[in-house]
Design a protein around this motif. Sequence first.
Motif, PDB file in Angstrom:
ATOM      1  N   VAL A   1      47.157  39.053  44.506  1.00  0.00           N
ATOM      2  CA  VAL A   1      46.990  37.723  44.736  1.00  0.00           C
ATOM      3  C   VAL A   1      46.699  36.788  43.820  1.00  0.00           C
ATOM      4  CG1 VAL A   1      45.692  35.786  46.229  1.00  0.00           C
ATOM      5  CG2 VAL A   1      46.396  38.257  47.536  1.00  0.00           C
ATOM      6  N   GLU A   2      45.654  37.348  42.975  1.00  0.00           N
ATOM      7  CA  GLU A   2      45.302  36.371  41.666  1.00  0.00           C
ATOM      8  C   GLU A   2      46.453  36.514  40.830  1.00  0.00           C
ATOM      9  OE1 GLU A   2      40.461  38.137  41.995  1.00  0.00           O
ATOM     10  OE2 GLU A   2      41.900  38.816  40.707  1.00  0.00           O
TER      11      GLU A   2
ATOM     12  N   TYR B   1      36.843  33.108  40.724  1.00  0.00           N
ATOM     13  CA  TYR B   1      37.958  32.277  41.183  1.00  0.00           C
ATOM     14  C   TYR B   1      37.618  31.228  42.116  1.00  0.00           C
ATOM     15  CZ  TYR B   1      41.890  34.482  38.909  1.00  0.00           C
ATOM     16  OH  TYR B   1      42.800  35.138  38.006  1.00  0.00           O
TER      17      TYR B   1
ATOM     18  N   ASN C   1      49.794  36.494  41.506  1.00  0.00           N
ATOM     19  CA  ASN C   1      51.160  36.118  41.909  1.00  0.00           C
ATOM     20  C   ASN C   1      50.769  34.813  42.452  1.00  0.00           C
ATOM     21  OD1 ASN C   1      53.247  38.566  41.431  1.00  0.00           O
ATOM     22  ND2 ASN C   1      51.260  39.413  42.278  1.00  0.00           N
ATOM     23  N   TRP C   2      49.803  34.270  42.946  1.00  0.00           N
ATOM     24  CA  TRP C   2      49.588  32.900  43.565  1.00  0.00           C
ATOM     25  C   TRP C   2      49.510  31.797  42.471  1.00  0.00           C
ATOM     26  CZ3 TRP C   2      46.028  32.117  48.439  1.00  0.00           C
ATOM     27  CH2 TRP C   2      46.228  30.738  48.964  1.00  0.00           C
TER      28      TRP C   2
ATOM     29  N   ASP D   1      50.189  28.649  42.259  1.00  0.00           N
ATOM     30  CA  ASP D   1      49.726  27.472  42.476  1.00  0.00           C
ATOM     31  C   ASP D   1      48.241  27.411  42.632  1.00  0.00           C
ATOM     32  OD1 ASP D   1      52.221  26.451  42.586  1.00  0.00           O
ATOM     33  OD2 ASP D   1      52.443  26.954  44.964  1.00  0.00           O
ATOM     34  N   LEU D   2      47.435  28.573  42.983  1.00  0.00           N
ATOM     35  CA  LEU D   2      46.185  28.337  43.207  1.00  0.00           C
ATOM     36  C   LEU D   2      45.319  29.216  42.134  1.00  0.00           C
ATOM     37  CD1 LEU D   2      43.786  27.959  45.316  1.00  0.00           C
ATOM     38  CD2 LEU D   2      43.941  30.220  46.109  1.00  0.00           C
ATOM     39  N   THR D   3      45.914  30.022  41.481  1.00  0.00           N
ATOM     40  CA  THR D   3      45.215  31.101  40.553  1.00  0.00           C
ATOM     41  C   THR D   3      45.760  30.740  39.180  1.00  0.00           C
ATOM     42  OG1 THR D   3      46.426  32.979  40.794  1.00  0.00           O
ATOM     43  CG2 THR D   3      44.322  32.776  42.164  1.00  0.00           C
ATOM     44  N   ARG D   4      47.000  30.343  39.101  1.00  0.00           N
ATOM     45  CA  ARG D   4      47.699  30.199  37.680  1.00  0.00           C
ATOM     46  C   ARG D   4      48.102  31.583  37.395  1.00  0.00           C
ATOM     47  NH1 ARG D   4      46.408  28.086  33.233  1.00  0.00           N
ATOM     48  NH2 ARG D   4      48.272  26.866  32.934  1.00  0.00           N
ATOM     49  N   GLY D   5      48.066  32.555  38.118  1.00  0.00           N
ATOM     50  CA  GLY D   5      48.295  33.961  37.810  1.00  0.00           C
ATOM     51  C   GLY D   5      48.043  34.496  36.597  1.00  0.00           C
TER      52      GLY D   5
END
Length: 327
Positions: free
Chosen positions: A132-133, A75, A135-136, A138-142
């Motif tokens: 985190v990967e 990531y 649900n976040w 904005d950062l990971t695009r879920g």
Amino acid sequence: MNRILETIARNMVKIGVLLVALMIVFPWVFRSAYVLRIMTVCMMYVMIALSINLLTGFLGLMTLGQAAFWGIGAYTAAILSTRMGLGMGLCIIASAFMAGLLSLLVALPTMRLKGYFLTVVTLGFGEIVRLVEMNWMDLTRGPLGIAAIPSPNFFGIDLSSNRQIYYVMLVLVVLAALIVHSIVHSRVGLAIMAIRDDDLAAASMGVNVTKYKIMVFMISTMIVGVAGAFYAHYINFIDPSSFTSAASTDMLVMAIFGGLGSIPGTILGASILTILPETIRGLAQYRNLVYGLIIVILMMVKPDGILGNVNFKYIKQRSMQRRGEDK
């Protein structure tokens, strides 16, 4: 069998050089994109298994969180390359740094504990990272994952062909093997193996047990982070489903299968368990059954793994001593 092992032990360096030479020639002999892809993935898993064996086989700390650090590396590389336009070289450095930094945060409160606390902590950490990967957004695009990750490149030079990517992975796995070998065959290696055998005795001899545990844990996760960065650029798409606790278990099985505490065994075990599922792909629905049976049977026959109880250093010393006595 003993003579074969003695021959291997005496010529370990030559065998290693020959193996690397064969791997260099391999893409020119087998030009199939499918074969090169399997071998590239195989080397990536060898790299990961080497990092696990450094931590579990030589230091004696069981971990179930390597897939989490693999995902952190992937990531990190994916975000930096897609949003900031960084090349794979800088992404690899950043991924190693990020994996090492987060492993330090995990290690500081846990390395003073005994037993299987690290196993439980790394398992929990892996689930936290996966959430985190997932649900976040904005950062990971879920669950949508990160797509359109650039293919491997160094300083603007595109390395998109199967052969070029293969050689990138070959360089990385050779460097990882040299790092692990250098650590194991140094004073640090003697210290960590003393900790593995008896940490109280090691501490009484002046070994800083906590320091060495944290250091080896960080090095191990940094190697996995580099493998994650390569994976992201190679696959061009990542999502949380690849970095689960099941993936960590598979990686650990590769190290155990080849033999904990054995670098050649790690290479052999990871190679077999990566290539074997592809060779029996024709069995379709029975493939997983056959794969599982092979692992179970080997663990029953050789619970230490293929080369887990083979000490090539001792065999070489004994062979040299015997030759000296014969003269």
